[in-house]
Design a protein around this motif. Structure first.
Motif, PDB file in Angstrom:
ATOM      1  N   ASN A  48       1.009   1.087  -3.982  1.00  0.00           N
ATOM      2  CA  ASN A  48       0.059   2.072  -3.444  1.00  0.00           C
ATOM      3  C   ASN A  48       0.196   2.238  -1.932  1.00  0.00           C
ATOM      4  O   ASN A  48       0.015   3.335  -1.403  1.00  0.00           O
ATOM      5  N   ASN A  49       0.509   1.138  -1.242  1.00  0.00           N
ATOM      6  CA  ASN A  49       0.724   1.235   0.206  1.00  0.00           C
ATOM      7  C   ASN A  49       1.936   2.131   0.487  1.00  0.00           C
ATOM      8  O   ASN A  49       1.888   3.021   1.336  1.00  0.00           O
ATOM      9  N   SER A  52       1.105   5.856  -0.642  1.00  0.00           N
ATOM     10  CA  SER A  52       0.185   6.487   0.316  1.00  0.00           C
ATOM     11  C   SER A  52       0.889   6.801   1.629  1.00  0.00           C
ATOM     12  O   SER A  52       0.695   7.870   2.201  1.00  0.00           O
ATOM     13  N   GLU A 190      -6.686   6.502   0.747  1.00  0.00           N
ATOM     14  CA  GLU A 190      -5.330   6.408   0.182  1.00  0.00           C
ATOM     15  C   GLU A 190      -5.052   7.594  -0.725  1.00  0.00           C
ATOM     16  O   GLU A 190      -5.996   8.278  -1.168  1.00  0.00           O
ATOM     17  N   SER A 192      -2.765   7.795  -4.091  1.00  0.00           N
ATOM     18  CA  SER A 192      -1.945   6.912  -4.914  1.00  0.00           C
ATOM     19  C   SER A 192      -2.262   7.142  -6.389  1.00  0.00           C
ATOM     20  O   SER A 192      -3.207   7.871  -6.702  1.00  0.00           O
TER      21      SER A 192
END
Ligand code: ADP
Ligand code: UDP
Length: 233
Positions: A48-49, A52, A190, A192
């Protein structure tokens, strides 16, 4: 490690030496149905990091102001500190999830025009659906701020939908959060598979958190596939 300033369901937020900046740490924890269902998705924080980060960079190119400054590590990003507006903005292209249920449409039916929904960001209340009148009456945001975040949400939908179509992904719906930094409304949080629905354009396969919500299996693989398609890695 220092104590987070805030611990949410999917992320931890840490203060930094700079009072205008925060460090966001992406966890593998996953929740659904207002926290009733809990679990972990292997490597989700990392995926997800990265996903995003990719989307924030894409939005920078298209002139959407946002909080992202840089990725610090596989699970950490540095962001501008926002006063989060307690209004979650959901944009929908195709009926799914709570909307499909609410209006009695089968999932997957295309909406003739884009739908924006506003939810009151309040865990205790279970994030209820609200409208502009509630926002004004409760003082959650000014009418000008609501106009701004709706305009950004529609623009973001155009940018992401067009980009993802080329990657054979259909953007069904997604949730955005905005906040104020030095008087300016910026996109935060975010983007994601936790906060968007992505379906394979050809097979209709779900490549998002619905695999966790509905126990469809291969959750990590789906998040990995989204990263692979958008970055080509
Ligand atoms: P939740 O609070 O819904 O459990 P998360 O686990 O994702 O969600 O926690 C992240 C929290 O950080 C969210 O409440 C989100 O509104 C907040 N947040 C996201 N970006 C920023 C930012 N730039 N500045 C301040 N808070 C932020
Ligand atoms: N969403 C989210 N956080 C929330 C609620 C919804 O990120 O607290 C996202 C969700 O992943 C989907 C979209 O917003 O992409 C619309 O969600 P919906 O209202 O259908 O709710 P759900 O059925 O997912 O609970």
């Amino acid at each position: 490690m220092t104590k987070p300033m805030y611990e949410g369901k999917a992320k931890q937020v840490f203060a930094t030496e700079n009072p205008d900046e925060l460090l966001v740490y992406f966890k593998d924890d996953a929740t659904a149905f207002n926290g009733e269902k809990r679990g972990t998705i292997g490597n989700k924080g990392v995926l997800n990091n990265k996903i995003s980060t990719f989307f924030f960079n894409l939005l920078s190119e298209k002139g959407i102001p946002h909080h992202f400054i840089k990725m610090l590590s596989e699970r950490e990003m540095l962001v501008k500190k926002l006063d989060i507006l307690p209004v979650e903005v959901v944009v929908r292209n195709i009926a799914a999830g709570s909307l499909a249920k609410r209006i009695g449409w089968e999932e997957g039916r295309k909406l003739p025009s884009t739908v924006i929904e506003l939810y009151y960001k309040d865990d205790k209340l279970g994030d209820p659906l609200i409208n502009n009148y509630h926002i004004k009456a409760l003082g959650l945001a000014t009418p000008e701020q609501v106009e701004t975040l709706e305009a950004y949400a529609l623009k973001i939908n155009e940018i992401l939908s067009a980009f993802l179509k080329d990657k054979k992904l259909e953007l069904i719906d997604f949730k955005l959060e905005f906040g104020v930094h030095k008087g300016e409304v910026l996109l935060g949080d975010e983007i994601s598979p936790d906060t968007c629905r992505f379906w394979d354009s050809e097979t209709g396969q779900k490549l998002d958190k619905d695999r966790f919500r509905r126990d469809l299996g291969d959750v990590e693989e789906a998040y990995q596939e989204v990263l692979r398609r958008i970055t080509g890695q």
